[in-house]
Design an enzyme around this catalytic site. Sequence first.
Site, short mmCIF file in Angstrom:
data_model
loop_
_atom_site.label_atom_id
_atom_site.label_comp_id
_atom_site.label_asym_id
_atom_site.label_seq_id
_atom_site.Cartn_x
_atom_site.Cartn_y
_atom_site.Cartn_z
N ASP A 199 28.37 -3.08 -33.30
CA ASP A 199 27.71 -3.00 -32.01
C ASP A 199 26.62 -4.06 -32.04
OD1 ASP A 199 26.86 -0.17 -29.89
OD2 ASP A 199 26.76 -2.33 -29.54
C1 GLC Z 1 25.57 -2.18 -26.36
C2 GLC Z 1 26.53 -1.01 -26.39
C3 GLC Z 1 27.97 -1.41 -26.53
C4 GLC Z 1 28.18 -2.69 -25.76
C5 GLC Z 1 27.43 -3.78 -26.49
C6 GLC Z 1 27.50 -5.13 -25.76
O1 GLC Z 1 24.40 -1.92 -27.07
O2 GLC Z 1 26.23 0.01 -27.35
O3 GLC Z 1 28.77 -0.34 -26.01
O4 GLC Z 1 29.57 -3.00 -25.70
O5 GLC Z 1 26.07 -3.45 -26.72
O6 GLC Z 1 26.80 -5.04 -24.55
#
Ligand code: GLC
Length: 666
Positions: free
Chosen positions: A221
Amino acid sequence: MKNSVLSRLSLEEKVSILTGEDIWRTYGASGKLKQLFLTDGPSGLRMVDLKENKPFKATALPTCHVLANTWNEKLAYEYASVIADECIVHGGDILLGPGINIKRSPLCGRNFEYFSEDPYLTGMLGKAYVRGLQDKGVGACIKHYCANNSEYDRCYQSSEVDERTLREIYLRPFEMCLEEKPWTVMCSYNPINGIYASENRKLLHDVLRKELGFDGLIMSDWGAVHNPLLAVKATLDLCMPYHKDYKEVLIKAVQEGRLTEEEINERVVKVLELIEKSEQNSSKRKITFTDRERHVKAVETAKEGAVLLKNEGGVLPFTNRADGSGKYSKIFFYGVNIKSPVTSGGGSGRVETAFTQKPLYELISASTGIATTFAEESRWEPCWRSVYKQAYEADVSVIALGNDASIEGEGFNRCTMRLSKEQEDIILNISSHSEKTVVILYAGSAVDMSAWIDYVDAVVFAGFAGEGANEALCELLCGRANFSGKLSETFPRSLQDTFKGGKTYDGETDLYDDGIFVGYRYYDREKKDVMFPFGYGLSYSTFEYGNIRLVKNGECDYDILYDITNTSDTEGKEISQVYVKDVSSMVRRPEKELKAFSKDNILPHQTKTVQVKLDFSSFACYNVSLDRWYVENGDFEVLVGGSSRNLPLKLKLRVELPQEEQFSDG
Ligand code: GLC
């Protein structure tokens, strides 16, 4: 391709490949490699236009909890296809979805992005979603792996989960989705049992790769990597977004012998394979929908995902008294959501739509000819007298309210299941001046309605229903379409009735001591009444179930057949649910577990025979002494009906597997 490319890359280029080039794109090695654009979000394209540095406008589909309330795998496939289409329009290569985390508490801020409290329903819809994306050459990214079930302190609070709970509840949707070979998996922010997901070799390598057979790319993430060396050792392939220290830390580790170039190469190969997969599937990347068709899919999903929770005295559908047998000549509408419904919760999944909805009162008046009046939030007290006057002069009041992105979103949990006091008072005050009252509820998860539900005649749970909400609601409220949605999560009577109650954990650890008893599994074990059970939803039709029977194809291979009769004059779709109960077991098991479902359109007074399959996984539980899924021989019951608390059909069967077949493959 990958080996020849690998041989031409320097160590510095290799470690650069293991992190993004920027926030959204993989490393391009100065043109040597195709850069992949990784983009959000699960309910529509949320892709940043790098030139304008703001998201492209795209079709705002209802968020995934509404998709889950449709219980419609075919629609889930089409929903994802629409998102893939817009990825292709703007150049997105990997869609960062579906989010398949389990809804453990109604307070989780991102519940609107997820499917259900039940792993089977989540897995079935997640599989269809993955297929919908990848059949159009857009890679899926099942997320957030794993046990990311709270937004409170999500980056640091450790999910303390026992093995059996992890397997049966939180990993099960991932295991099911792997059957569709998703190109990528995204690890979560949180530690699991004290080790960050991005560094958790047991979960990333031993379980996901070796045991469950995932052969794609694991990305972090955004900002979830704390230690690049431990991440590579755990077999995380891609740290997102660009991590400024990644290169230096890894090269230093290689130079000091704490990491081998071979270990680097194994991770680089995964990135090269993903690029190769994207290139090999480029011929599938064809735009097949118009903007209008994508919008229509948003309306269709909102229509099928809306759940009719109450309809006392048949207050719905709206019919025009002027048409003879009709009921109403004037309808009063109240609330800001009447004009512009909340389309989503907050955070990375929020889609910027270009579509402007027409006010619901305008659509309903045009559709039925019934006169309408409207009022919305006001800053001046005297307005309330006029609001109550309008309510009093109408035959029925429609109040549209609920939560918005400031109450449900990424990075925080709700602190209550109730609406705001102000909103509860609005419902009570307007309903006390109204002949009849209909509430349309916008929220991303269960709402405690106990303060007001007895004072209204009908409740429609619209959810965060995207850009097509008002068109969908107009058709449903006027009877031009029939309700068919059913809840994919329990609506408990109050927060105090939930396992965690109002308590949040201390930010260090979140102890999953509810174990496998999540959602309806918990309320069943506690024999607790709930406001609306898992799988519940009303319709303008009425259905009766009967004639359950089975065909035994093998010791754990059954066809279950049952009849559903539409006993009304209205055509409708019925979601029938099949639960399995292990009558007696050597381990604690839930009273029942969803193991099959079917959504069938049934004509007035027609009887339809539904057939579903039960297999090994329908009877198995995860045995931690054996480290395997295991079916204990003995008596089981198959329960069938229209909700988890309305299961009129039951049949009994006995499983007697030869011992060597009682275990899943190791
Ligand atoms: C965020 C989310 C994830 C998302 C990523 C990119 O923090 O937790 O679900 O796809 O970052 O935005």
